[in-house]
Enzyme design. Structure first.
Site, short mmCIF file in Angstrom:
data_model
loop_
_atom_site.label_atom_id
_atom_site.label_comp_id
_atom_site.label_asym_id
_atom_site.label_seq_id
_atom_site.Cartn_x
_atom_site.Cartn_y
_atom_site.Cartn_z
N TYR A 98 0.89 -1.40 0.10
CA TYR A 98 0.09 0.16 0.02
C TYR A 98 1.06 1.20 -0.13
CZ TYR A 98 -4.34 -2.76 0.72
OH TYR A 98 -5.25 -3.62 0.43
N GLU A 140 -7.76 -7.60 5.40
CA GLU A 140 -7.07 -8.69 4.80
C GLU A 140 -6.11 -9.61 5.74
OE1 GLU A 140 -4.74 -6.14 2.11
OE2 GLU A 140 -6.87 -5.64 1.09
#
Length: 396
Positions: A98, A140
């Protein structure tokens, strides 16, 4: 929740960002893959990148998330986030990625919008990005923990226990863990990722719905051969009984809800695969509530898993099956020729509807269900490939 300052800034700049979002995401992917070519080779779907569909899906999700934060600051779009998180977990995405995405995405925003990106604008959209990213990371992490795997390490070797040619375009692969360990738990409607090594050395990944019930001793996937599909072509041409495949744990948020509510399962083409899994589960658990099965295809010969689709419906005491074919066999009901028409199909009160197939098909069926009084919240869908529903919503 966005800060008040960021909310004001994002609300004021959302039209400009929205108008340029596809240009931004196109530039973002160019920058990302230039700096990290291994991501295109081994993580991202090269076909979707070439077609531009992944770019559209990313643009739609960013715009939808930002709009939601501004319009409904006390809510979080959990359904959208869950869908993305399941896909990311099936690919083995990790938190560190990310930061890489953030770097190249914000470089693209600055390059496209130029001087309009003031420090205040950058700070506001930075909040949007990290609210979305941190929510996905948490989801996640939870998914990895549920499957008892290390973060990002979702892969196991599986052996092909059998292969069946269902139609001229669809082959079924029956799979068992190569290490002999138990088959991991799954929910009816979920999918797995399959990773294959292609002739150029790329390790491309695709998702395929499980067409077997969650409690089955073997996993079963049905793969449609796509003209330009690198992975589907490879599986059809090269993978036979005894071969091994790298397969993820099961993921996916389109799962059959527990309970005794009436169910409608509507599919088109290869979209029948999660519906067959759901039907097998309903039959195995003795569901007595009404179950309505609807499927659309070019012809009976192109209908994947046709025998299973019909036979499983017949096992349920209150089920009805309606197969629509563009080119039916002689004797097929005239009212079931062509596109799906629910006009004369009874939909029980309280029905939970599950849709899977091409986007135009799902839109048409959804509109018909809404007209019959099924609440929007009770209509669930699965898209094979990038989820363009949100992107389309942004354009309408």
């Amino acid at each position: 929740m966005l800060s008040q300052t960021a909310t004001t800034t994002v609300r004021a700049t959302l039209p400009a960002i929205g108008a340029a979002i596809e240009e931004i995401t196109a530039l973002f992917y160019d920058k990302l893959f230039t700096a990290h070519p291994q991501l295109l080779r081994d993580l991202f779907n090269r076909g979707n990148q070439a077609a531009g569909t992944q770019r559209q899906a990313l643009a739609g999700s960013i715009a939808a998330f930002a709009a939601h934060l501004v319009d409904r600051p006390d809510e979080r779009p959990d359904a959208m986030l869950a869908r993305i998180a399941h896909k990311h977990a099936s690919l083995g995405v990790t938190a560190g990625q990310y930061k890489v995405v953030h770097k190249h995405l914000f470089e693209a925003i600055v390059e496209v919008l130029g001087d309009a990106v003031t420090p205040e604008v950058a700070a506001g959209w930075d909040e949007v990005y990290w609210l979305m990213a941190n929510a996905l990371i948490a989801l996640e992490d939870r998914l990895y923990a549920e499957h008892g795997v290390l973060k990002g390490d979702t892969w196991r070797d599986w052996e092909v226990a059998g292969r069946v040619e269902e139609t001229a375009e669809v082959a079924t692969f029956r799979l068992r863990p190569a290490d002999g360990r138990p088959v991991p738990a799954a929910k009816p409607g979920q999918y797995v990722s399959v990773q294959v090594e292609l002739p150029d050395g790329a390790r491309q990944i695709r998702q395929y719905s499980l067409s077997s019930a969650p409690g089955s001793a073997l996993r079963t996937i049905a793969v449609k051969r796509v003209g330009d599909g690198e992975v589907s072509q490879h599986l059809h041409a090269h993978v036979r009984e005894g071969d091994r495949l790298r397969i993820s744990a099961p993921y996916g948020d389109l799962v059959l809800k527990d309970g005794d509510a009436p169910v409608l399962l509507a599919s088109a083409g290869i979209g029948c695969t999660p519906m067959v899994s759901m039907l097998e589960h309903l039959a195995a658990t003795g569901r007595t509530a009404p179950v309505t099965v609807v499927h659309a295809d070019r012809s009976p010969a192109t209908h994947p898993l046709r025998a299973d689709h019909g036979a499983l419906a017949e096992k349920l005491p209150s089920a009805s099956a309606h197969f629509f074919y563009e080119h039916p066999e002689p004797g097929h009901p005239a009212g079931r020729t062509g596109l799906v028409d629910l006009a004369d199909i009874e939909v029980a009160d309280g029905t939970q509807a599950y849709l899977c197939g091409p986007l135009p098909f799902m839109r048409a069926v959804r509109e018909q269900l809404l007209a019959k009084g099924v609440p929007a919240a009770d209509i669930h869908y699965e898209v094979f490939g990038p989820d363009l529903w949100l992107a389309a919503a942004q354009e309408s």
